[in-house]
Design a protein around this motif. Sequence first.
Motif, PDB file in Angstrom:
ATOM      1  N   ASP A  92      -0.272  -9.443  -7.407  1.00 13.48           N
ATOM      2  CA  ASP A  92      -0.931  -9.276  -6.106  1.00 13.48           C
ATOM      3  C   ASP A  92      -0.864  -7.798  -5.707  1.00 13.48           C
ATOM      4  OD1 ASP A  92      -1.853  -9.307  -3.525  1.00 13.48           O
ATOM      5  OD2 ASP A  92      -0.511 -10.898  -2.825  1.00 13.48           O
ATOM      6  N   GLN A  93      -1.801  -7.020  -6.228  1.00 15.65           N
ATOM      7  CA  GLN A  93      -1.739  -5.568  -6.028  1.00 15.65           C
ATOM      8  C   GLN A  93      -1.973  -5.136  -4.577  1.00 15.65           C
ATOM      9  OE1 GLN A  93      -0.246  -4.110  -8.131  1.00 15.65           O
ATOM     10  NE2 GLN A  93      -1.124  -3.979 -10.166  1.00 15.65           N
ATOM     11  N   PRO A  94      -2.920  -5.725  -3.825  1.00 11.78           N
ATOM     12  CA  PRO A  94      -3.075  -5.311  -2.427  1.00 11.78           C
ATOM     13  C   PRO A  94      -1.797  -5.503  -1.602  1.00 11.78           C
ATOM     14  CG  PRO A  94      -5.028  -6.484  -3.149  1.00 11.78           C
ATOM     15  CD  PRO A  94      -4.002  -6.649  -4.242  1.00 11.78           C
ATOM     16  N   THR A  95      -1.119  -6.642  -1.801  1.00 15.59           N
ATOM     17  CA  THR A  95       0.129  -6.867  -1.070  1.00 15.59           C
ATOM     18  C   THR A  95       1.210  -5.904  -1.548  1.00 15.59           C
ATOM     19  OG1 THR A  95      -0.387  -9.200  -0.713  1.00 15.59           O
ATOM     20  CG2 THR A  95       1.917  -8.557  -0.491  1.00 15.59           C
ATOM     21  N   ARG A  96       1.183  -5.571  -2.825  1.00 12.35           N
ATOM     22  CA  ARG A  96       2.148  -4.590  -3.344  1.00 12.35           C
ATOM     23  C   ARG A  96       1.960  -3.247  -2.659  1.00 12.35           C
ATOM     24  NH1 ARG A  96       2.059  -1.736  -9.236  1.00 12.35           N
ATOM     25  NH2 ARG A  96       3.993  -0.540  -9.020  1.00 12.35           N
ATOM     26  N   VAL A  97       0.695  -2.818  -2.490  1.00 16.61           N
ATOM     27  CA  VAL A  97       0.434  -1.542  -1.808  1.00 16.61           C
ATOM     28  C   VAL A  97       0.925  -1.608  -0.367  1.00 16.61           C
ATOM     29  CG1 VAL A  97      -1.327   0.096  -1.064  1.00 16.61           C
ATOM     30  CG2 VAL A  97      -1.539  -1.021  -3.282  1.00 16.61           C
ATOM     31  N   ALA A  99       3.229  -3.473   0.872  1.00 15.66           N
ATOM     32  CA  ALA A  99       4.689  -3.488   0.886  1.00 15.66           C
ATOM     33  C   ALA A  99       5.259  -2.102   0.613  1.00 15.66           C
ATOM     34  CB  ALA A  99       5.212  -4.487  -0.150  1.00 15.66           C
ATOM     35  N   LEU A 100       4.654  -1.379  -0.324  1.00 10.57           N
ATOM     36  CA  LEU A 100       5.110  -0.017  -0.611  1.00 10.57           C
ATOM     37  C   LEU A 100       4.918   0.899   0.596  1.00 10.57           C
ATOM     38  CD1 LEU A 100       3.863   0.504  -4.289  1.00 10.57           C
ATOM     39  CD2 LEU A 100       6.235   0.367  -3.501  1.00 10.57           C
ATOM     40  N   LEU A 101       3.836   0.699   1.325  1.00  8.69           N
ATOM     41  CA  LEU A 101       3.632   1.463   2.559  1.00  8.69           C
ATOM     42  C   LEU A 101       4.782   1.195   3.532  1.00  8.69           C
ATOM     43  CD1 LEU A 101      -0.189   1.092   3.321  1.00  8.69           C
ATOM     44  CD2 LEU A 101       1.048   3.237   2.986  1.00  8.69           C
ATOM     45  N   ALA A 102       5.140  -0.075   3.669  1.00 10.51           N
ATOM     46  CA  ALA A 102       6.237  -0.432   4.565  1.00 10.51           C
ATOM     47  C   ALA A 102       7.559   0.157   4.083  1.00 10.51           C
ATOM     48  CB  ALA A 102       6.341  -1.961   4.678  1.00 10.51           C
ATOM     49  N   VAL A 103       7.768   0.167   2.766  1.00 14.44           N
ATOM     50  CA  VAL A 103       8.972   0.791   2.195  1.00 14.44           C
ATOM     51  C   VAL A 103       9.012   2.267   2.565  1.00 14.44           C
ATOM     52  CG1 VAL A 103      10.106   1.501   0.051  1.00 14.44           C
ATOM     53  CG2 VAL A 103       9.235  -0.830   0.278  1.00 14.44           C
ATOM     54  N   GLY A 104       7.892   2.959   2.375  1.00 16.75           N
ATOM     55  CA  GLY A 104       7.824   4.383   2.692  1.00 16.75           C
ATOM     56  C   GLY A 104       8.092   4.660   4.159  1.00 16.75           C
ATOM     57  N   GLU A 105       7.508   3.833   5.024  1.00 16.08           N
ATOM     58  CA  GLU A 105       7.723   4.016   6.466  1.00 16.08           C
ATOM     59  C   GLU A 105       9.197   3.835   6.822  1.00 16.08           C
ATOM     60  OE1 GLU A 105       5.761   5.137   8.629  1.00 16.08           O
ATOM     61  OE2 GLU A 105       3.769   4.938   7.737  1.00 16.08           O
ATOM     62  N   CYS A 123       2.132   4.841  -3.777  1.00 18.99           N
ATOM     63  CA  CYS A 123       1.320   3.890  -3.032  1.00 18.99           C
ATOM     64  C   CYS A 123      -0.129   4.363  -2.940  1.00 18.99           C
ATOM     65  CB  CYS A 123       1.911   3.741  -1.634  1.00 18.99           C
ATOM     66  SG  CYS A 123       1.005   2.635  -0.575  1.00 18.99           S
ATOM     67  N   GLY A 124      -0.326   5.646  -2.660  1.00 16.57           N
ATOM     68  CA  GLY A 124      -1.671   6.194  -2.543  1.00 16.57           C
ATOM     69  C   GLY A 124      -2.441   6.129  -3.844  1.00 16.57           C
ATOM     70  N   ALA A 125      -1.762   6.441  -4.942  1.00 14.41           N
ATOM     71  CA  ALA A 125      -2.417   6.391  -6.251  1.00 14.41           C
ATOM     72  C   ALA A 125      -2.869   4.971  -6.563  1.00 14.41           C
ATOM     73  CB  ALA A 125      -1.465   6.894  -7.330  1.00 14.41           C
ATOM     74  N   LEU A 126      -2.027   4.000  -6.241  1.00 19.48           N
ATOM     75  CA  LEU A 126      -2.368   2.599  -6.503  1.00 19.48           C
ATOM     76  C   LEU A 126      -3.527   2.152  -5.607  1.00 19.48           C
ATOM     77  CD1 LEU A 126      -1.760  -0.013  -7.983  1.00 19.48           C
ATOM     78  CD2 LEU A 126       0.026  -0.495  -6.294  1.00 19.48           C
ATOM     79  N   ALA A 127      -3.490   2.554  -4.336  1.00 18.91           N
ATOM     80  CA  ALA A 127      -4.563   2.179  -3.404  1.00 18.91           C
ATOM     81  C   ALA A 127      -5.901   2.748  -3.850  1.00 18.91           C
ATOM     82  CB  ALA A 127      -4.220   2.658  -1.993  1.00 18.91           C
ATOM     83  N   ASP A 134      -8.647   1.314   3.349  1.00 18.69           N
ATOM     84  CA  ASP A 134      -7.765   1.156   4.507  1.00 18.69           C
ATOM     85  C   ASP A 134      -6.321   1.490   4.158  1.00 18.69           C
ATOM     86  OD1 ASP A 134      -7.257   0.253   7.282  1.00 18.69           O
ATOM     87  OD2 ASP A 134      -6.095  -1.305   6.286  1.00 18.69           O
ATOM     88  N   LEU A 135      -5.896   1.104   2.959  1.00 15.57           N
ATOM     89  CA  LEU A 135      -4.531   1.412   2.538  1.00 15.57           C
ATOM     90  C   LEU A 135      -4.415   2.846   2.035  1.00 15.57           C
ATOM     91  CD1 LEU A 135      -3.587  -1.924   0.732  1.00 15.57           C
ATOM     92  CD2 LEU A 135      -3.010  -1.196   3.050  1.00 15.57           C
ATOM     93  N   SER A 136      -5.511   3.394   1.529  1.00 15.59           N
ATOM     94  CA  SER A 136      -5.487   4.763   1.022  1.00 15.59           C
ATOM     95  C   SER A 136      -5.224   5.767   2.137  1.00 15.59           C
ATOM     96  CB  SER A 136      -6.813   5.079   0.328  1.00 15.59           C
ATOM     97  OG  SER A 136      -6.800   6.389  -0.184  1.00 15.59           O
ATOM     98  N   TRP A 137      -5.907   5.616   3.269  1.00 17.50           N
ATOM     99  CA  TRP A 137      -5.681   6.588   4.349  1.00 17.50           C
ATOM    100  C   TRP A 137      -4.274   6.451   4.919  1.00 17.50           C
ATOM    101  CZ3 TRP A 137      -4.191   5.457   9.234  1.00 17.50           C
ATOM    102  CH2 TRP A 137      -4.543   4.226   9.807  1.00 17.50           C
TER     103      TRP A 137
END
Length: 203
Positions: A92-97, A99-105, A123-127, A134-137
């Motif tokens: 589930d790559q979208p949820t992974r991105v 989650a990684l955003l939340a980890v970074g925050e 996270c950005g590279a994956l997005a 939406d996840l990239s920005w």
Amino acid sequence: YDRAAGLYRQSRTLLTAPADLAIADLALGGILMAAGDASGAKAVYEAALQVATTVDAPGIALNLGQALLALGDASALDRFEQAASLAEASGDQPTRVAALLAVGEAQLASGRAETAFATFKSCGALARDLGIADLSWRAWHGIGRASRARGADGLAPLRNAVSSLEESRRGLEGLDPWAVRHFVADRRQVYLDLVDALLASGD
């Protein structure tokens, strides 16, 4: 909110399959979070995670982390990392991105700017690979803020965040008013952070 939560609790008594129970609890937890009851949402998500399928577990772990974060619980980071790991394992790559955003925050909030910077970059590279604007920005925004916390000006990633954000704005048509309001608030914060960085750099 109370009525909606009551209906979900009532419908839950009619369910027997673990997967159905997890999905119902996921929805109920979202209602409780929207109502400001993070403690209640935490309990619901914890129960849901115990019976969740491989498909549902990453999203539930992510939401549990958000509830813990709202309660000021430091274990939120552990749940975000669990969500990223579960999402990767399930494909589930979208949820992974997300989650990684939340980890970074969480890493950035705890003063771990170097670690957060690396997490946001991954996270950005994956997005971008997935084409999720939406996840990239959001990743660019995180990179910019982490850069500034590391002593850099953060201008390039923050400008990239604005460009990517404006691209994702074209997908707002058809979204519910709640989603639009949150997007507008997020958009405002990105611009404020860019202006602040510009002023700090004297640009």
